[in-house]
Design a protein around this motif. Sequence first.
Motif, PDB file in Angstrom:
ATOM      1  N   ALA A  23       0.817  -1.223   0.000  1.00 26.78           N
ATOM      2  CA  ALA A  23       0.000   0.000   0.000  1.00 26.78           C
ATOM      3  C   ALA A  23       0.848   1.269   0.000  1.00 26.78           C
ATOM      4  O   ALA A  23       0.309   2.371  -0.112  1.00 26.78           O
ATOM      5  CB  ALA A  23      -0.921  -0.006   1.212  1.00 26.78           C
ATOM      6  N   SER A  24       2.174   1.141   0.097  1.00 23.80           N
ATOM      7  CA  SER A  24       3.045   2.317   0.212  1.00 23.80           C
ATOM      8  C   SER A  24       3.225   3.034  -1.124  1.00 23.80           C
ATOM      9  O   SER A  24       3.061   2.447  -2.203  1.00 23.80           O
ATOM     10  CB  SER A  24       4.417   1.902   0.749  1.00 23.80           C
ATOM     11  OG  SER A  24       5.148   1.208  -0.246  1.00 23.80           O
ATOM     12  N   ALA A  25       3.587   4.306  -1.039  1.00 20.47           N
ATOM     13  CA  ALA A  25       3.858   5.104  -2.242  1.00 20.47           C
ATOM     14  C   ALA A  25       5.073   4.564  -2.991  1.00 20.47           C
ATOM     15  O   ALA A  25       5.118   4.590  -4.227  1.00 20.47           O
ATOM     16  CB  ALA A  25       4.081   6.557  -1.849  1.00 20.47           C
ATOM     17  N   GLU A  26       6.053   4.066  -2.252  1.00 21.98           N
ATOM     18  CA  GLU A  26       7.272   3.540  -2.869  1.00 21.98           C
ATOM     19  C   GLU A  26       6.961   2.326  -3.757  1.00 21.98           C
ATOM     20  O   GLU A  26       7.441   2.219  -4.883  1.00 21.98           O
ATOM     21  CB  GLU A  26       8.274   3.163  -1.781  1.00 21.98           C
ATOM     22  CG  GLU A  26       9.635   2.793  -2.281  1.00 21.98           C
ATOM     23  CD  GLU A  26      10.623   2.535  -1.144  1.00 21.98           C
ATOM     24  OE1 GLU A  26      11.821   2.552  -1.440  1.00 21.98           O
ATOM     25  OE2 GLU A  26      10.202   2.325   0.012  1.00 21.98           O
ATOM     26  N   PHE A  27       6.128   1.429  -3.243  1.00 25.68           N
ATOM     27  CA  PHE A  27       5.750   0.260  -4.033  1.00 25.68           C
ATOM     28  C   PHE A  27       4.871   0.681  -5.206  1.00 25.68           C
ATOM     29  O   PHE A  27       4.990   0.142  -6.317  1.00 25.68           O
ATOM     30  CB  PHE A  27       5.022  -0.764  -3.160  1.00 25.68           C
ATOM     31  CG  PHE A  27       4.774  -2.072  -3.861  1.00 25.68           C
ATOM     32  CD1 PHE A  27       5.786  -3.005  -3.988  1.00 25.68           C
ATOM     33  CD2 PHE A  27       3.530  -2.364  -4.398  1.00 25.68           C
ATOM     34  CE1 PHE A  27       5.565  -4.203  -4.644  1.00 25.68           C
ATOM     35  CE2 PHE A  27       3.299  -3.558  -5.052  1.00 25.68           C
ATOM     36  CZ  PHE A  27       4.315  -4.477  -5.177  1.00 25.68           C
ATOM     37  N   GLY A  28       4.003   1.659  -4.983  1.00 24.66           N
ATOM     38  CA  GLY A  28       3.170   2.176  -6.064  1.00 24.66           C
ATOM     39  C   GLY A  28       4.008   2.762  -7.189  1.00 24.66           C
ATOM     40  O   GLY A  28       3.694   2.597  -8.369  1.00 24.66           O
ATOM     41  N   GLU A  29       5.094   3.462  -6.833  1.00 25.59           N
ATOM     42  CA  GLU A  29       5.995   4.015  -7.840  1.00 25.59           C
ATOM     43  C   GLU A  29       6.664   2.899  -8.637  1.00 25.59           C
ATOM     44  O   GLU A  29       6.771   2.975  -9.867  1.00 25.59           O
ATOM     45  CB  GLU A  29       7.053   4.894  -7.175  1.00 25.59           C
ATOM     46  CG  GLU A  29       8.027   5.512  -8.152  1.00 25.59           C
ATOM     47  CD  GLU A  29       9.139   6.299  -7.473  1.00 25.59           C
ATOM     48  OE1 GLU A  29       9.958   6.856  -8.223  1.00 25.59           O
ATOM     49  OE2 GLU A  29       9.204   6.343  -6.233  1.00 25.59           O
ATOM     50  N   LEU A  30       7.113   1.851  -7.944  1.00 22.50           N
ATOM     51  CA  LEU A  30       7.738   0.709  -8.619  1.00 22.50           C
ATOM     52  C   LEU A  30       6.746   0.061  -9.583  1.00 22.50           C
ATOM     53  O   LEU A  30       7.072  -0.192 -10.746  1.00 22.50           O
ATOM     54  CB  LEU A  30       8.219  -0.316  -7.593  1.00 22.50           C
ATOM     55  CG  LEU A  30       8.754  -1.631  -8.142  1.00 22.50           C
ATOM     56  CD1 LEU A  30       9.998  -1.401  -8.994  1.00 22.50           C
ATOM     57  CD2 LEU A  30       9.063  -2.588  -6.994  1.00 22.50           C
ATOM     58  N   ARG A  31       5.550  -0.179  -9.118  1.00 20.51           N
ATOM     59  CA  ARG A  31       4.521  -0.799  -9.949  1.00 20.51           C
ATOM     60  C   ARG A  31       4.205   0.088 -11.166  1.00 20.51           C
ATOM     61  O   ARG A  31       4.092  -0.394 -12.290  1.00 20.51           O
ATOM     62  CB  ARG A  31       3.269  -1.039  -9.110  1.00 20.51           C
ATOM     63  CG  ARG A  31       2.169  -1.779  -9.820  1.00 20.51           C
ATOM     64  CD  ARG A  31       1.002  -2.144  -8.907  1.00 20.51           C
ATOM     65  NE  ARG A  31       0.591  -1.035  -8.077  1.00 20.51           N
ATOM     66  CZ  ARG A  31       0.482  -1.080  -6.752  1.00 20.51           C
ATOM     67  NH1 ARG A  31       0.747  -2.192  -6.098  1.00 20.51           N
ATOM     68  NH2 ARG A  31       0.089  -0.033  -6.067  1.00 20.51           N
ATOM     69  N   SER A  32       4.102   1.385 -10.934  1.00 18.21           N
ATOM     70  CA  SER A  32       3.805   2.326 -12.012  1.00 18.21           C
ATOM     71  C   SER A  32       4.918   2.351 -13.059  1.00 18.21           C
ATOM     72  O   SER A  32       4.649   2.341 -14.267  1.00 18.21           O
ATOM     73  CB  SER A  32       3.599   3.719 -11.426  1.00 18.21           C
ATOM     74  OG  SER A  32       3.426   4.661 -12.443  1.00 18.21           O
ATOM     75  N   LYS A  33       6.165   2.379 -12.614  1.00 14.16           N
ATOM     76  CA  LYS A  33       7.292   2.394 -13.558  1.00 14.16           C
ATOM     77  C   LYS A  33       7.350   1.098 -14.365  1.00 14.16           C
ATOM     78  O   LYS A  33       7.632   1.119 -15.561  1.00 14.16           O
ATOM     79  CB  LYS A  33       8.612   2.624 -12.825  1.00 14.16           C
ATOM     80  CG  LYS A  33       8.789   4.061 -12.405  1.00 14.16           C
ATOM     81  CD  LYS A  33      10.163   4.308 -11.847  1.00 14.16           C
ATOM     82  CE  LYS A  33      10.297   5.784 -11.508  1.00 14.16           C
ATOM     83  NZ  LYS A  33      11.678   6.175 -11.316  1.00 14.16           N
ATOM     84  N   PHE A  34       7.077  -0.023 -13.707  1.00 14.33           N
ATOM     85  CA  PHE A  34       7.073  -1.300 -14.426  1.00 14.33           C
ATOM     86  C   PHE A  34       5.966  -1.312 -15.475  1.00 14.33           C
ATOM     87  O   PHE A  34       6.193  -1.642 -16.641  1.00 14.33           O
ATOM     88  CB  PHE A  34       6.896  -2.479 -13.463  1.00 14.33           C
ATOM     89  CG  PHE A  34       6.698  -3.774 -14.191  1.00 14.33           C
ATOM     90  CD1 PHE A  34       7.758  -4.413 -14.798  1.00 14.33           C
ATOM     91  CD2 PHE A  34       5.436  -4.337 -14.298  1.00 14.33           C
ATOM     92  CE1 PHE A  34       7.572  -5.600 -15.501  1.00 14.33           C
ATOM     93  CE2 PHE A  34       5.244  -5.518 -14.993  1.00 14.33           C
ATOM     94  CZ  PHE A  34       6.308  -6.159 -15.587  1.00 14.33           C
ATOM     95  N   ARG A  35       4.765  -0.927 -15.066  1.00 17.02           N
ATOM     96  CA  ARG A  35       3.626  -0.949 -15.979  1.00 17.02           C
ATOM     97  C   ARG A  35       3.792   0.035 -17.131  1.00 17.02           C
ATOM     98  O   ARG A  35       3.372  -0.247 -18.253  1.00 17.02           O
ATOM     99  CB  ARG A  35       2.339  -0.658 -15.225  1.00 17.02           C
ATOM    100  CG  ARG A  35       1.915  -1.803 -14.344  1.00 17.02           C
ATOM    101  CD  ARG A  35       0.664  -1.469 -13.568  1.00 17.02           C
ATOM    102  NE  ARG A  35       0.260  -2.601 -12.756  1.00 17.02           N
ATOM    103  CZ  ARG A  35      -0.700  -2.550 -11.855  1.00 17.02           C
ATOM    104  NH1 ARG A  35      -1.347  -1.417 -11.654  1.00 17.02           N
ATOM    105  NH2 ARG A  35      -1.006  -3.618 -11.156  1.00 17.02           N
ATOM    106  N   SER A  36       4.399   1.192 -16.852  1.00 15.86           N
ATOM    107  CA  SER A  36       4.555   2.194 -17.913  1.00 15.86           C
ATOM    108  C   SER A  36       5.502   1.704 -19.009  1.00 15.86           C
ATOM    109  O   SER A  36       5.478   2.208 -20.126  1.00 15.86           O
ATOM    110  CB  SER A  36       5.040   3.521 -17.342  1.00 15.86           C
ATOM    111  OG  SER A  36       6.388   3.431 -16.922  1.00 15.86           O
TER     112      SER A  36
END
Length: 113
Positions: A23-36
């Motif tokens: 649920a953290s912003a750090e993990f969200g950033e990782l997920r977003s960069k991977f998906r992008s």
Amino acid sequence: MSSSPIVPGRRQPTPQEFREMQASAEFGELRSKFRSFAFPMSVAFFVWYILYVLVATFASDWMGTPVFGAINIGVLFGIAQFITTFAITYIYILYANKNLEPLQTSIRQKMEG
């Protein structure tokens, strides 16, 4: 059911810690960069593959046009599919090393201590 091996010297995070990290912003950033990277690249490659199949199906005479010797346009398109696959893999490795690995390392250090 197998569990991941426990590595000596590493702390095993709790299920709650995993949920909090997810649920953290750090993990969200990782997920977003991977998906992008992954989704557009996957779509582009799929479109390229479907184009190959459609051209082979509906323009088979053109695909059979000799280029040199026994090599025709269809063979060159097929080789280009392999080259594209290797190029995407190479580009992903460069992207992951620069954009994903630092975030993954940071998350792993926080989780395992």
